[in-house]
Design a protein around this motif. Structure first.
Motif, PDB file in Angstrom:
ATOM      1  N   THR B  45       0.834  -1.006  -0.057  1.00 61.60           N
ATOM      2  CA  THR B  45       0.092  -0.001   0.006  1.00 61.60           C
ATOM      3  C   THR B  45       0.984   1.109  -0.145  1.00 61.60           C
ATOM      4  O   THR B  45       0.479   2.352  -0.764  1.00 61.60           O
ATOM      5  N   GLN B  87      -7.554   0.104  -0.209  1.00 59.45           N
ATOM      6  CA  GLN B  87      -7.573  -1.005   0.724  1.00 59.45           C
ATOM      7  C   GLN B  87      -8.785  -1.073   1.668  1.00 59.45           C
ATOM      8  O   GLN B  87      -9.611  -1.974   1.521  1.00 59.45           O
ATOM      9  N   ASP B 178      -5.977  -1.702  -5.007  1.00 62.88           N
ATOM     10  CA  ASP B 178      -5.436  -2.278  -3.685  1.00 62.88           C
ATOM     11  C   ASP B 178      -6.271  -3.527  -2.976  1.00 62.88           C
ATOM     12  O   ASP B 178      -7.328  -3.036  -2.439  1.00 62.88           O
ATOM     13  N   GLU B 179      -5.977  -4.643  -3.184  1.00 59.32           N
ATOM     14  CA  GLU B 179      -6.940  -5.832  -2.698  1.00 59.32           C
ATOM     15  C   GLU B 179      -8.369  -5.532  -3.210  1.00 59.32           C
ATOM     16  O   GLU B 179      -9.224  -5.400  -1.958  1.00 59.32           O
TER      17      GLU B 179
HETATM   18 MG    MG Z   1      -1.676  -2.649   2.070  1.00 63.88          MG
END
Ligand code: MG
Ligand code: ATP
Lengths: 312, 258
Positions: B45, B87, B178-179
Motif C-alpha cells: 500500500t 484497501q 489495492d486488494e
Molecule cells: Mg496494504
C-alpha cells in the motif's frame, strides 16, 4: 427535469411572500417593528446560508463568520456615509472586500484542520473587530452612524440571490467537489479534486455573502458598533447551521427563521434568551444529533412523504 | 521495445526511523496487468501511496509516460492518468452512488463555476455529459440500479465495485487496485476478476493489482512483483514466482508466525 420544477415552485413561493409583505407594508398592516424583524430574518438567513457552504457543504469548521459580516458592514458604511456613494455600490463593495478578506484568511488557514481551523477563523474575527474598535475614522468603540437604507426589497433580493447562487453552486460539479472534501478529503484528492482550491472557493463565496449581509445589517440600524460582531454573533450563525442540520440548506434557513423570531420576542430578556437557546441546542443534540433536517432538503422530505403515501 | 508506462527507480521511503520501502525498481509496460504481492506490512500500500502522490518518496524517482511525477499532489497525479482504489474502502459515504462516480469524473469536465452559478448552457451541457458517462460506468459494474442509493447503504461487495467504478471514472491510463477482492466470497471474487479483465480491454488499461489471494493473482497477472519487508524479493511470471524459493520462504515465514 425534477430539479427545475422544484426551482420554479420555490421561486413562485418566494415571489408570493415578497408581494404579500410588500402590499401589507404599503397598507400599513405591518408596522416598523415587524418590518425590522423581517429584514433581520433575511439578514440572518443570508448569514446562515453563507456559512452553510463552508461548514455544511465543504466540512470546514469556520467559526469566525461575524468577522466577514463586520468587514461588509464597515466597508458599506464607509461607502455610503463617508464617500457619499449610492447604497447599491456600498453593498457590492461590501461583498467584494469581504470576499478578498475571505481569500486572504482562507489561503493560509484552510491548510489547518478541525480545531486549528476553528481557532484560526475565530482569531481572525476578533482581529477584525479589534481593528475597527481602534480606528477613529469609523468611530472606534462608540460606533459609526449609518443612515437607514435597507428596505424589505433589498433584504428579500439579498436572500434570493444568496440562496440561488449557493444552491446552484452546490448542485454542480463544483459543489460536488466540496461535498467530496467534506466526506473524505484523501479520497477527494485521489479522485482528481484540487481540495485546497475548492476549500478556498467555498470560503470566498461564504465570505462574500456574509459581507453583503453585513452591508444590509449596517444600514438597517442607525449605528454600527464593533461589539455587534463579536464571537457571540459568530456562534449565533454557527448555531443556525448546526441546528438546521449540517449539509442542509433548507435546514439552515428554517433554523435562522425560527431562532431569529424567538430571540426577537425575547429581546427584553437577554438572559432568558441565552437559556432558551441552550436548552433548544441541548434538546436537538440529544434527540436529533444531525440537526433538524440532517443532510436532507425540504424537497426530499416532501418527496419521501409522497412516496410513502402512494405505497400505503 | 517502447518505454514503460511507469517506472520506479530505487524508490524508497522512510517514516521516522522505519524504512517502509527501499530500493524498489519496477516498471509496467502499457497494457500489462501486473501483480504486487507480499506478506502483511510488506509495503504494498505504501508503494501505491508513493505512486499516487499521497507520500513523496524520500529516495529515488517515479516516472509516468517518461516524466517524473515525484512531488506531485494526488489530484495532479490523477489528472496525469493514474487512479486507484483503497484497501479500506473510502467512498463518499453520505453521497449517492451516482455522485460518487460523478465526483471522479469532475476533473474531465470543463464548465466553470460562473457558468454553474448562472446556469448557462455550458453548465447544462457539461453536467448532462457527466451524468450520461457516470451512468455508463455504473452499468458496467451492475450498479446503475443503485444509482440514487447512498454509498454507505450498499452491500459490501457492491461498495468494492463502486470503488473501482469511481476510479475508472477518473479516466486513468494506469489503474491501481489495492486488494479489490478483500472480504468477497469466491463467486464475487470470480465475477470481479472477469470484470477487471473486461474493463481492461474496453478502456485499454494498464493495471497494477495488489492481492492477497495467491491463486487469484497467479490466475490473471502476466507478471508479478513480490515485496517483503519493504524490498523487492522477486519478479517474474506466475510460474517463476510460484517456484521461487525466496517467495516461498517469505510466505511460509508468515504462515509460521500466524
Ligand atoms: Mg496494504
Ligand atoms: N504513514 C505511515 N507512518 C508510519 N509508518 C507507516 C505509514 N504508512 C505505512 N507505514 C508502515 O509501513 C509498513 C508497510 O505498510 P503497508 O501498509 O504498505 O503494508 P502492506 O504491504 O500494504 O500490508 P497489508 O497487506 O497489511 O495491506 C508497515 O510497517 C506500516 O506500519
Amino acid at each position: 427535469m425534477k430539479k427545475s420544477k422544484a426551482f420554479w415552485v420555490y421561486l413562485a413561493l418566494a415571489l408570493v411572500i415578497y408581494a404579500v409583505v410588500q402590499v401589507m407594508t404599503a397598507n400599513e398592516m405591518i408596522d416598523l417593528y415587524y418590518q425590522n424583524m423581517l429584514i433581520t430574518i433575511c439578514i440572518n438567513i443570508m448569514l446562515a446560508v453563507s456559512l452553510h457552504i463552508v461548514i455544511g457543504i465543504t466540512g470546514q469548521f469556520s467559526i469566525g463568520h461575524a468577522g466577514f459580516m463586520a468587514v461588509g458592514a464597515y466597508v458599506s458604511a464607509i461607502c455610503t456615509m463617508k464617500l457619499g456613494l449610492p447604497f447599491i455600490v456600498g453593498i457590492i463593495m461590501a461583498g467584494v472586500v469581504a470576499a478578498i478578506a475571505g481569500l486572504l484568511v482562507g489561503v493560509p488557514s484552510l491548510r489547518l484542520k478541525g480545531d486549528y481551523l476553528a481557532i484560526a477563523t475565530l482569531g481572525f474575527a476578533e482581529i477584525i473587530r479589534i481593528t475597527f474598535l481602534n480606528i477613529d475614522y469609523v468611530g472606534g468603540a462608540a460606533g459609526m452612524v449609518v443612515n437607514h437604507m435597507t428596505t424589505w426589497t433589498y433584504a428579500f433580493l439579498g436572500v434570493l440571490i444568496t440562496i440561488l447562487v449557493i444552491s446552484n453552486f452546490t448542485n454542480s460539479r463544483h459543489g460536488r467537489s466540496c461535498l467530496a472534501i467534506r466526506e473524505d478529503e484523501i479520497a477527494a484528492d485521489a479522485m482528481g479534486i484540487n481540495t485546497t482550491y475548492y476549500k478556498v472557493v467555498a470560503f470566498v463565496i461564504g465570505s462574500l455573502f456574509a459581507g453583503v449581509a453585513g452591508a444590509l445589517y449596517a444600514h438597517n440600524f442607525y449605528i454600527i458598533q464593533p461589539t455587534a460582531f463579536n464571537f457571540l454573533k459568530s456562534f449565533e450563525i454557527l448555531i443556525y447551521v448546526v441546528l438546521g442540520g449540517l449539509g442542509s440548506l433548507s435546514g439552515s434557513v428554517i433554523a435562522a427563521i425560527f431562532l431569529t423570531t424567538v430571540s426577537q420576542y425575547l429581546q427584553a430578556f437577554p438572559e432568558t434568551r441565552m437559556i432558551i437557546y441552550s436548552v433548544v441546542l441541548i434538546l436537538v443534540m440529544l434527540y436529533r444529533p444531525t440537526g433538524l433536517m440532517g443532510t436532507k432538503e425540504l424537497k426530499d422530505v416532501f418527496r419521501l412523504k409522497k412516496r410513502g403515501g402512494s405505497e400505503a | 521495445m517502447s518505454n514503460p508506462l511507469v517506472k520506479l527507480e530505487n524508490v524508497g521511503i522512510q517514516f521516522g526511523g522505519l524504512k517502509a520501502v527501499q530500493n524498489v525498481n519496477m516498471y509496467i509496460n502499457k497494457g500489462e496487468l501486473v501483480g504486487l504481492i507480499g506478506p502483511n506490512g510488506a509495503g504494498k500500500t505504501t508503494t501505491f501511496n508513493m505512486l499516487t502522490g499521497v507520500y513523496t518518496p524520500t529516495e529515488g524517482d517515479i516516472t509516468f509516460e517518461g516524466k517524473s511525477i515525484k512531488g506531485l499532489k494526488p489530484y495532479q497525479v490523477t489528472k496525469r492518468g493514474i487512479s486507484r482504489t483503497f484497501q479500506n474502502i473510502r467512498l463518499f459515504k453520505d453521497l449517492t452512488v451516482l455522485d460518487n462516480v460523478k465526483i471522479a469524473n469532475h476533473h474531465l469536465a470543463k464548465h466553470s463555476i460562473l457558468s454553474s452559478v448562472l446556469r448557462l448552457p455550458s453548465h447544462f451541457k457539461g453536467e448532462g455529459k457527466m451524468e450520461k458517462e457516470s451512468i455508463e460506468f455504473l452499468k458496467i459494474f451492475g450498479l446503475d440500479v443503485y444509482k440514487d442509493e447512498l454509498a454507505k447503504n450498499l452491500p459490501y461487495g457492491m461498495q468494492r465495485r463502486l470503488e473501482i467504478a469511481r476510479a475508472l471514472a477518473a479516466g486513468p491510463k494506469l489503474l491501481l487496485l489495492d486488494e479489490p477482492a478483500a472480504g468477497m466470497n469466491p463467486q464475487e471474487t470470480q465475477d470481479l476478476m472477469d470484470l477487471i479483465a473486461l474493463i481492461r480491454k474496453e478502456f485499454d488499461l494498464t493495471i497494477l493489482l495488489i492481492e492477497h489471494d495467491m491463486s487469484l493473482v497467479m490466475g490473471i497477472c502476466e507478471r508479478i512483483y513480490v515485496l517483503d519487508h519493504g524490498q523487492l524479493i522477486a519478479e517474474g511470471t506466475p510460474e517463476e514466482i510460484r517456484n521461487n524459493p525466496k517467495v516461498i520462504e517469505a510466505y511460509l515465514g508468515e504462515e509460521v508466525k500466524n
